[in-house]
Design a protein around this motif. Sequence first.
Motif, PDB file in Angstrom:
ATOM      1  N   HIS A   1      -5.926  11.826  -6.701  1.00 38.00           N
ATOM      2  CA  HIS A   1      -6.944  10.901  -6.677  1.00 38.00           C
ATOM      3  C   HIS A   1      -7.858  10.585  -8.219  1.00 38.00           C
ATOM      4  O   HIS A   1      -7.820   9.112  -8.315  1.00 38.00           O
ATOM      5  CB  HIS A   1      -7.648  11.858  -5.731  1.00 38.00           C
TER       6      HIS A   1
ATOM      7  N   GLY B   1      -8.926   4.084  -8.164  1.00 35.75           N
ATOM      8  CA  GLY B   1      -9.286   2.836  -6.613  1.00 35.75           C
ATOM      9  C   GLY B   1      -9.130   4.024  -5.551  1.00 35.75           C
ATOM     10  O   GLY B   1      -8.980   2.978  -4.176  1.00 35.75           O
ATOM     11  N   SER B   2      -7.928   4.910  -5.636  1.00 35.35           N
ATOM     12  CA  SER B   2      -7.689   5.433  -4.613  1.00 35.35           C
ATOM     13  C   SER B   2      -8.113   6.147  -3.763  1.00 35.35           C
ATOM     14  O   SER B   2      -9.453   6.397  -4.281  1.00 35.35           O
ATOM     15  CB  SER B   2      -6.265   6.962  -5.170  1.00 35.35           C
ATOM     16  N   GLU B   3      -8.139   6.534  -2.595  1.00 36.13           N
ATOM     17  CA  GLU B   3      -9.133   7.122  -0.771  1.00 36.13           C
ATOM     18  C   GLU B   3      -8.579   8.890  -1.114  1.00 36.13           C
ATOM     19  O   GLU B   3      -7.351   8.502  -1.039  1.00 36.13           O
ATOM     20  CB  GLU B   3      -9.264   6.153  -0.167  1.00 36.13           C
ATOM     21  N   PHE B   4      -9.242   9.430  -1.362  1.00 36.93           N
ATOM     22  CA  PHE B   4      -8.891  10.651  -0.790  1.00 36.93           C
ATOM     23  C   PHE B   4      -9.355  11.163   0.914  1.00 36.93           C
ATOM     24  O   PHE B   4     -10.386  11.354   0.696  1.00 36.93           O
ATOM     25  CB  PHE B   4      -8.709  11.331  -1.539  1.00 36.93           C
ATOM     26  N   ILE B   5      -8.358  12.017   1.437  1.00 33.86           N
ATOM     27  CA  ILE B   5      -9.429  12.772   2.783  1.00 33.86           C
ATOM     28  C   ILE B   5      -8.545  13.935   2.710  1.00 33.86           C
ATOM     29  O   ILE B   5      -7.324  14.243   3.430  1.00 33.86           O
ATOM     30  CB  ILE B   5      -9.028  12.007   3.722  1.00 33.86           C
TER      31      ILE B   5
ATOM     32  N   SER C   1      -2.787  -0.376  -2.985  1.00 34.12           N
ATOM     33  CA  SER C   1      -4.042  -0.055  -3.069  1.00 34.12           C
ATOM     34  C   SER C   1      -3.604   1.842  -1.868  1.00 34.12           C
ATOM     35  O   SER C   1      -1.986   2.078  -1.896  1.00 34.12           O
ATOM     36  CB  SER C   1      -4.435  -0.229  -1.491  1.00 34.12           C
TER      37      SER C   1
ATOM     38  N   THR D   1       0.693  -1.282  -0.279  1.00 38.09           N
ATOM     39  CA  THR D   1      -0.317  -0.040   0.194  1.00 38.09           C
ATOM     40  C   THR D   1       1.071   0.799  -0.361  1.00 38.09           C
ATOM     41  O   THR D   1       2.336   1.143   0.402  1.00 38.09           O
ATOM     42  CB  THR D   1      -1.094  -0.249   0.984  1.00 38.09           C
TER      43      THR D   1
ATOM     44  N   LYS E   1      -7.724  -1.939   7.009  1.00 36.64           N
ATOM     45  CA  LYS E   1      -8.403  -2.904   6.247  1.00 36.64           C
ATOM     46  C   LYS E   1      -7.010  -3.207   4.508  1.00 36.64           C
ATOM     47  O   LYS E   1      -7.470  -4.317   4.633  1.00 36.64           O
ATOM     48  CB  LYS E   1      -8.583  -1.838   4.785  1.00 36.64           C
TER      49      LYS E   1
ATOM     50  N   LEU F   1      -3.291   5.497  -0.240  1.00 39.82           N
ATOM     51  CA  LEU F   1      -4.647   6.438   0.558  1.00 39.82           C
ATOM     52  C   LEU F   1      -3.920   8.192  -0.007  1.00 39.82           C
ATOM     53  O   LEU F   1      -2.701   7.873   0.351  1.00 39.82           O
ATOM     54  CB  LEU F   1      -4.665   6.309   1.906  1.00 39.82           C
TER      55      LEU F   1
ATOM     56  N   GLN G   1      -6.823   8.078  10.983  1.00 37.14           N
ATOM     57  CA  GLN G   1      -6.838   7.493   9.579  1.00 37.14           C
ATOM     58  C   GLN G   1      -6.117   6.435   8.911  1.00 37.14           C
ATOM     59  O   GLN G   1      -6.118   5.713   8.189  1.00 37.14           O
ATOM     60  CB  GLN G   1      -7.156   8.729   8.224  1.00 37.14           C
TER      61      GLN G   1
ATOM     62  N   PHE H   1      -7.101   2.471   7.573  1.00 38.31           N
ATOM     63  CA  PHE H   1      -6.694   2.260   6.026  1.00 38.31           C
ATOM     64  C   PHE H   1      -5.974   1.142   5.929  1.00 38.31           C
ATOM     65  O   PHE H   1      -6.143  -0.129   5.595  1.00 38.31           O
ATOM     66  CB  PHE H   1      -5.907   3.837   5.293  1.00 38.31           C
TER      67      PHE H   1
END
Length: 277
Positions: free
Chosen positions: A238, A243-247, A217, A119, A274, A219, A267, A271
């Motif tokens: 992103h 498939g990336s996550e953005f916060i 994966s 990741t 998971k 983030l 966070q 992540f």
Amino acid sequence: MNFISNRKTLTIDNKTLSYIDIGTGPALLFGHSYLWDAKMWAPQIEMLSQHYRCIVPDLWGHGDSESLPEACHSLQDIAEHMLYLMDHLAIEEFSVVGLSVGGMWGAELALKAPERVKTLVMLGCFVGFEPEVARAKYYTMLDIIKNTQTVPDGLIEQIAPLFFANEAETNTPELFNGFKQALRDIKPEQIDTICRLGKIIFGRRDTLEEIEGLTASCLIMTGVEDKVRPVLEGYLMHDAIRGSEFIHIPQAGHISTLEQAEFVNNQLTLFLNKHYA
């Protein structure tokens, strides 16, 4: 948290790389920001080392690491050095958690060794070209530092606010003033590496298209008050990384790991859980 007993060194191209190695479990390789060192990850290491093996190098010319090796000319070269570190530790699979330049070389490493990087977390980071206006401004600053062989007070007053949330001088004065002091304490023998590294970072290649093929994966997190790497850049990455996550990190500038340690820790835990459940 005192990491002295967890400090180790490795020689790469006749230069000594210093790193922290603490905890047991799946391996996490951390990359810190330019002009900081491994200690900017202290709140994260304290928590994550209870469940993970945390490998936290000081970038060349920062912290306890020696100057940039002569043959190092790009973020890809730095990624190669970090891969060598993981080879040296006989760690086959690992995750990369990088902030700013740490995320930039982290992305290069994930592209270079996709079968090994499980990741990738990028905080306050952008892997496209440095915007032209910003690059020109930073190059001018680097030229002043090189010519004066120090970071002049006038420049410190310009640089320090770039790393923090808007009201940091009032809200987190110890952190803000501590960083200003760290800039004053930069030794003459560090200046060449600081300048060379700056040119490498701000003159980096554009990997936005290449990173579309990232298999790890991913983030992405950006402080909503980050002046160096604004939220828009996080969105661009992103969009590029499938498939990336953005916060968004609330009330944080560039050094979110210290400004909003609890939020970042939560966070990262969510992540990583998971993927390592």
